[in-house]
Design an enzyme around this catalytic site. Structure first.
Site, PDB file in Angstrom:
ATOM      1  N   HIS A 165       2.660   3.577  -8.803  1.00 61.30           N
ATOM      2  CA  HIS A 165       2.506   2.142  -9.103  1.00 61.30           C
ATOM      3  C   HIS A 165       3.755   1.616  -9.803  1.00 61.30           C
ATOM      4  O   HIS A 165       4.220   0.516  -9.540  1.00 61.30           O
ATOM      5  CB  HIS A 165       1.282   1.911 -10.002  1.00 61.30           C
ATOM      6  CG  HIS A 165      -0.009   2.264  -9.336  1.00 61.30           C
ATOM      7  ND1 HIS A 165      -0.280   1.943  -8.028  1.00 61.30           N
ATOM      8  CD2 HIS A 165      -1.115   2.914  -9.789  1.00 61.30           C
ATOM      9  CE1 HIS A 165      -1.493   2.377  -7.715  1.00 61.30           C
ATOM     10  NE2 HIS A 165      -2.014   2.971  -8.758  1.00 61.30           N
ATOM     11  N   ASP A 217       0.823  -1.205   0.000  1.00 61.03           N
ATOM     12  CA  ASP A 217       0.000   0.000   0.000  1.00 61.03           C
ATOM     13  C   ASP A 217       0.865   1.266   0.000  1.00 61.03           C
ATOM     14  O   ASP A 217       2.009   1.235   0.465  1.00 61.03           O
ATOM     15  CB  ASP A 217      -0.880  -0.043   1.260  1.00 61.03           C
ATOM     16  CG  ASP A 217      -2.149   0.778   1.087  1.00 61.03           C
ATOM     17  OD1 ASP A 217      -2.377   1.327  -0.004  1.00 61.03           O
ATOM     18  OD2 ASP A 217      -2.904   0.866   2.071  1.00 61.03           O
ATOM     19  N   LEU A 227      12.265 -19.602  -4.705  1.00 62.52           N
ATOM     20  CA  LEU A 227      11.100 -18.875  -4.181  1.00 62.52           C
ATOM     21  C   LEU A 227       9.900 -18.949  -5.128  1.00 62.52           C
ATOM     22  O   LEU A 227      10.052 -18.818  -6.342  1.00 62.52           O
ATOM     23  CB  LEU A 227      11.493 -17.398  -4.000  1.00 62.52           C
ATOM     24  CG  LEU A 227      10.377 -16.445  -3.571  1.00 62.52           C
ATOM     25  CD1 LEU A 227      10.361 -16.307  -2.059  1.00 62.52           C
ATOM     26  CD2 LEU A 227      10.551 -15.085  -4.199  1.00 62.52           C
TER      27      LEU A 227
HETATM   28  C1  V07 Z   1       1.458  -3.933  -9.730  1.00 62.63           C
HETATM   29  C2  V07 Z   1       3.208  -2.626  -8.498  1.00 62.63           C
HETATM   30  C3  V07 Z   1       3.361  -3.064  -7.062  1.00 62.63           C
HETATM   31  C4  V07 Z   1       2.574  -2.205  -6.118  1.00 62.63           C
HETATM   32  C5  V07 Z   1       1.117  -2.492  -6.093  1.00 62.63           C
HETATM   33  C6  V07 Z   1       0.250  -2.040  -7.247  1.00 62.63           C
HETATM   34  C7  V07 Z   1       0.930  -1.797  -8.560  1.00 62.63           C
HETATM   35  C8  V07 Z   1       3.962  -6.332 -10.301  1.00 62.63           C
HETATM   36  C9  V07 Z   1       2.887  -6.929 -10.926  1.00 62.63           C
HETATM   37  C10 V07 Z   1       2.842  -8.248 -11.546  1.00 62.63           C
HETATM   38  C11 V07 Z   1       1.672  -9.007 -11.535  1.00 62.63           C
HETATM   39  C12 V07 Z   1       1.643 -10.284 -12.098  1.00 62.63           C
HETATM   40  C13 V07 Z   1       2.796 -10.790 -12.650  1.00 62.63           C
HETATM   41  C14 V07 Z   1       3.957 -10.060 -12.684  1.00 62.63           C
HETATM   42  C15 V07 Z   1       3.981  -8.793 -12.136  1.00 62.63           C
HETATM   43  C16 V07 Z   1       1.822  -6.037 -10.774  1.00 62.63           C
HETATM   44  C17 V07 Z   1      -0.279  -5.145 -10.884  1.00 62.63           C
HETATM   45  C18 V07 Z   1       0.138  -4.032 -10.180  1.00 62.63           C
HETATM   46  C19 V07 Z   1      -1.675  -5.237 -11.349  1.00 62.63           C
HETATM   47  F1  V07 Z   1       2.780 -12.026 -13.185  1.00 62.63           F
HETATM   48  N1  V07 Z   1       3.605  -5.163  -9.795  1.00 62.63           N
HETATM   49  N2  V07 Z   1       2.297  -4.964 -10.077  1.00 62.63           N
HETATM   50  N3  V07 Z   1       0.554  -6.142 -11.188  1.00 62.63           N
HETATM   51  N4  V07 Z   1       1.866  -2.827  -8.999  1.00 62.63           N
END
Ligand code: V07
Length: 261
Positions: free
Chosen positions: A55, A38, A149
């Protein structure tokens, strides 16, 4: 000259980090860490940047924390990337978020493979855009035999819906006469959750000062140690993860002491 003067100051924190890492490794390491990431929007606002910049920065933190968790010997890291409630955000923000998995994997998949990390995902896959789905699937396939991991992304995930679906599935077995209501066990319910292949989290971290679960892993967190910090997710670095793990190790030691009494 200035460089020489300052080199010690820039090297010292790294040295301390390495020392902390080796000390932490001598104690019990949480097998599964879950994180509610968050504060990305607030991080951006503080810098007069658009929310999506937060983000994007938060995505880099996922990479950093994954690397350290893997190095510490953590077996599973579940990160809450997108909740089923997040669809209520402005379309532009949702579209940006749904591009992040592709960007993350496009940039970091080679190093995840090299680090022996296995990518997993839990959530309602059917309602995420096909391009997001495809990128995640490709990464899961490319890393399926990795033994390090497990990096488990909660993507379009909601815990009550997960528990409801597990209940429906057990009810269906009852209806078909395969099971009596009185035969339903906690273990059976656990096995119908999306986390059925993972151990329950030992440590939950939530950043940015909010102190609630927000529909995240309600069943799985029953016995988990919680760590809340005011640090915003994009600012959460290696030393912050070590703070959380060190605190976990101290609590565990205390519990061990009491158990023997
Ligand atoms: C998202 C970055 C981290 C902070 C929280 C919200 C924004 C990595 C992914 C991701 C998801 C699936 C995957 C590989 C990477 C991601 C979303 C948002 C929707 F297989 N960061 N991140 N996906 N944020």
């Amino acid at each position: 000259m200035l460089n020489k003067l300052f080199r010690r100051n820039t090297e010292r924190p790294n040295l301390m980090l390495a020392e902390r890492i080796s000390l932490v490794k001598n104690e019990m390491i949480p097998t599964h860490i879950a994180i509610i990431m968050d504060g990305n929007g607030r991080w951006a606002k503080k810098r007069a940047l658009p929310r999506v910049a937060g983000h994007h920065e938060g995505m880099k933190t996922v990479r950093k924390i994954t690397r350290l968790a893997n190095d510490l010997g953590v077996k599973a890291l579940t990160v809450y990337a997108f909740s089923t409630e997040n669809w209520k955000r402005p379309k532009m923000e949702v579209d940006f978020l749904m591009r992040l998995p592709e960007e993350f994997l496009g940039t970091y998949l080679p190093e995840l493979i090299e680090q022996n990390v296995r990518v997993e995902m839990m959530g309602e896959i059917d309602s995420i855009p096909p391009h997001t789905h495809a990128a995640v699937n490709k990464a899961m396939l490319a890393t399926k035999d990795n033994t390090g991991l497990v990096l488990n992304f909660a993507l379009n995930y909601g815990s009550r819906s997960e528990i409801t679906k597990a209940t429906q599935s057990l009810a269906e077995q009852v209806k078909q006469g395969k099971l009596l209501p009185s035969e339903i066990t906690e273990e059976m319910l656990s096995q119908h959750l999306m986390t059925c292949s993972l151990p329950e989290p030992d440590l939950l971290i939530r950043t940015s000062g909010e102190v609630r679960l927000s529909n995240f892993m309600l069943w799985q967190l029953a016995y988990t140690e919680f760590w809340f910090t005011d640090t915003l997710w994009p600012d959460f670095d290696e030393s912050c993860l070590l703070d959380a793990v060190e605190s976990y190790q101290k609590r565990n030691r205390r519990y061990g002491g009491l158990k023997g009494e």
